[in-house]
Design a protein around this motif. Structure first.
Motif, PDB file in Angstrom:
ATOM      1  N   UNK A 170      13.059 -11.767  18.484  1.00 33.23           N
ATOM      2  CA  UNK A 170      13.500 -12.246  19.766  1.00 33.23           C
ATOM      3  C   UNK A 170      14.130 -13.238  20.576  1.00 33.23           C
ATOM      4  N   UNK A 171      14.168 -14.037  19.159  1.00 33.46           N
ATOM      5  CA  UNK A 171      14.767 -15.458  19.133  1.00 33.46           C
ATOM      6  C   UNK A 171      16.131 -15.313  19.306  1.00 33.46           C
ATOM      7  N   UNK A 172      16.804 -14.571  18.493  1.00 33.17           N
ATOM      8  CA  UNK A 172      18.430 -14.100  17.926  1.00 33.17           C
ATOM      9  C   UNK A 172      18.624 -13.399  19.471  1.00 33.17           C
ATOM     10  N   UNK A 173      17.939 -12.855  20.236  1.00 34.92           N
ATOM     11  CA  UNK A 173      18.405 -11.771  21.486  1.00 34.92           C
ATOM     12  C   UNK A 173      18.114 -13.320  22.742  1.00 34.92           C
ATOM     13  N   UNK A 174      17.526 -14.202  22.840  1.00 37.54           N
ATOM     14  CA  UNK A 174      17.806 -14.886  23.659  1.00 37.54           C
ATOM     15  C   UNK A 174      18.449 -15.428  22.990  1.00 37.54           C
ATOM     16  N   UNK A 175      18.732 -16.435  22.504  1.00 32.72           N
ATOM     17  CA  UNK A 175      19.654 -16.728  21.816  1.00 32.72           C
ATOM     18  C   UNK A 175      21.343 -16.493  22.372  1.00 32.72           C
ATOM     19  N   UNK A 176      21.565 -15.046  22.014  1.00 39.67           N
ATOM     20  CA  UNK A 176      22.820 -13.903  22.419  1.00 39.67           C
ATOM     21  C   UNK A 176      23.150 -14.014  24.181  1.00 39.67           C
ATOM     22  N   UNK A 177      21.518 -13.888  24.698  1.00 38.66           N
ATOM     23  CA  UNK A 177      21.895 -13.682  25.896  1.00 38.66           C
ATOM     24  C   UNK A 177      22.027 -15.313  26.681  1.00 38.66           C
ATOM     25  N   UNK A 178      21.850 -16.511  26.106  1.00 43.85           N
ATOM     26  CA  UNK A 178      22.165 -17.984  25.932  1.00 43.85           C
ATOM     27  C   UNK A 178      23.723 -18.100  26.281  1.00 43.85           C
ATOM     28  N   UNK A 179      23.489 -17.373  25.395  1.00 50.34           N
ATOM     29  CA  UNK A 179      25.163 -18.310  24.470  1.00 50.34           C
ATOM     30  C   UNK A 179      26.268 -17.284  24.510  1.00 50.34           C
ATOM     31  N   UNK A 180      25.860 -16.032  24.740  1.00 49.37           N
ATOM     32  CA  UNK A 180      27.124 -15.056  25.166  1.00 49.37           C
ATOM     33  C   UNK A 180      28.037 -14.961  26.204  1.00 49.37           C
ATOM     34  N   UNK A 181      29.205 -14.922  26.276  1.00 46.29           N
ATOM     35  CA  UNK A 181      29.314 -14.795  27.654  1.00 46.29           C
ATOM     36  C   UNK A 181      29.855 -13.444  27.952  1.00 46.29           C
ATOM     37  N   UNK A 182      29.727 -12.408  29.450  1.00 45.11           N
ATOM     38  CA  UNK A 182      30.473 -11.190  29.825  1.00 45.11           C
ATOM     39  C   UNK A 182      28.838 -10.583  29.717  1.00 45.11           C
ATOM     40  N   UNK A 183      29.307  -9.278  29.621  1.00 39.20           N
ATOM     41  CA  UNK A 183      27.952  -8.282  29.371  1.00 39.20           C
ATOM     42  C   UNK A 183      27.657  -8.001  28.128  1.00 39.20           C
ATOM     43  N   UNK A 184      28.050  -8.889  27.069  1.00 37.37           N
ATOM     44  CA  UNK A 184      27.738  -8.140  25.330  1.00 37.37           C
ATOM     45  C   UNK A 184      26.723  -9.145  25.642  1.00 37.37           C
ATOM     46  N   UNK A 185      26.109 -10.083  25.958  1.00 43.27           N
ATOM     47  CA  UNK A 185      25.810 -11.286  25.746  1.00 43.27           C
ATOM     48  C   UNK A 185      24.094 -11.316  25.566  1.00 43.27           C
ATOM     49  N   UNK A 186      23.871 -10.610  27.919  1.00 43.33           N
ATOM     50  CA  UNK A 186      23.038 -10.161  28.319  1.00 43.33           C
ATOM     51  C   UNK A 186      22.448  -8.189  27.761  1.00 43.33           C
TER      52      UNK A 186
END
Ligand SMILES: [Mg+2]
Length: 211
Positions: free
Chosen positions: A73-89
């Motif tokens: 879950x923490x990896x997921x929230x980190x990706x949502x915050x840091x990855x731009x574009x559609x791929x982060x969410x």
């Protein structure tokens, strides 16, 4: 006490190894992912994924100290915050859902499949998409289905299915994401999100195989 220190640390070690392996493969294929995205998108998929997994790797010790489900879950929230574009969410939703599927690291193929199914459902919902739209789902769904069948060699099945499924995105016409604007011209190129999904699956298989 009969518990060896190495057993106590095994959960942490698994998460640390998974983060390291995925981070390595994303960085190694950063330019390739950008090139794939350049053909049918905006050329930033490699940079976006690298930025996200750099942030995950930087927090590796903190993440690995969490129970397995919370770590995902923490990896997921980190990706949502840091990855731009559609791929982060999308990747973020996948990992958050997979993490919520249980606290402890999976000890059977059935438990792995349950997490994959949760991840796939989250990506479908978040992206309002399904298989055949030339997205990461065109790798994630076939791999999940193949593993659900209970193959004799899950690692070979996961790798082989991911590779075939990735190649199958090449002739597809995109109907989701930026590539959809290209219509028929999106055919003839691998989908960058399908490629990053295949790379991540390969890296996870490497870690599992090495244990
Ligand atoms: Mg892009």
């Amino acid at each position: 006490m009969t518990t060896e220190p190495s057993e106590v640390a095994s959960g942490d070690a698994l998460v640390t190894a998974l983060i390291g392996a995925v981070h390595d493969t994303i960085l190694a294929h950063r330019d390739e992912l950008c090139d794939l995205d350049r053909a049918i998108g905006d050329a930033d998929h490699g940079h976006n994924m690298a930025r996200g997994f750099e942030a995950v790797a930087a927090a590796s010790d903190e993440i690995a100290a969490l129970p397995f489900g919370k770590a995902l879950q923490k990896i997921g929230t980190t990706l949502v915050m840091k990855v731009g574009g559609a791929s982060g969410p999308l990747y973020g939703s996948a990992l958050m859902a997979a993490g919520k599927a249980g606290e402890d690291a999976p000890t059977s193929l059935v438990e792995v499949v349950a997490r994959l199914e949760a991840a796939v459902d989250a990506v479908k919902q978040r992206g309002k998409s399904d298989v055949g739209a030339k997205t990461m789902l065109d790798v994630l769904v076939p791999v999940t289905e193949a593993l659900k069948a209970g193959p004799a060699d899950p690692l070979a099945t996961a790798r082989g299915t991911a590779a075939e499924a990735l190649e199958a995105t090449r002739p597809m016409v995109a109907t989701k994401g930026r590539a959809a604007f290209l219509g028929e011209r999106s055919a003839g190129h691998l989908d960058p999100g399908a490629r990053s999904s295949e790379l991540i699956i390969d890296a996870v298989c490497d870690v599992v195989e090495g244990r």
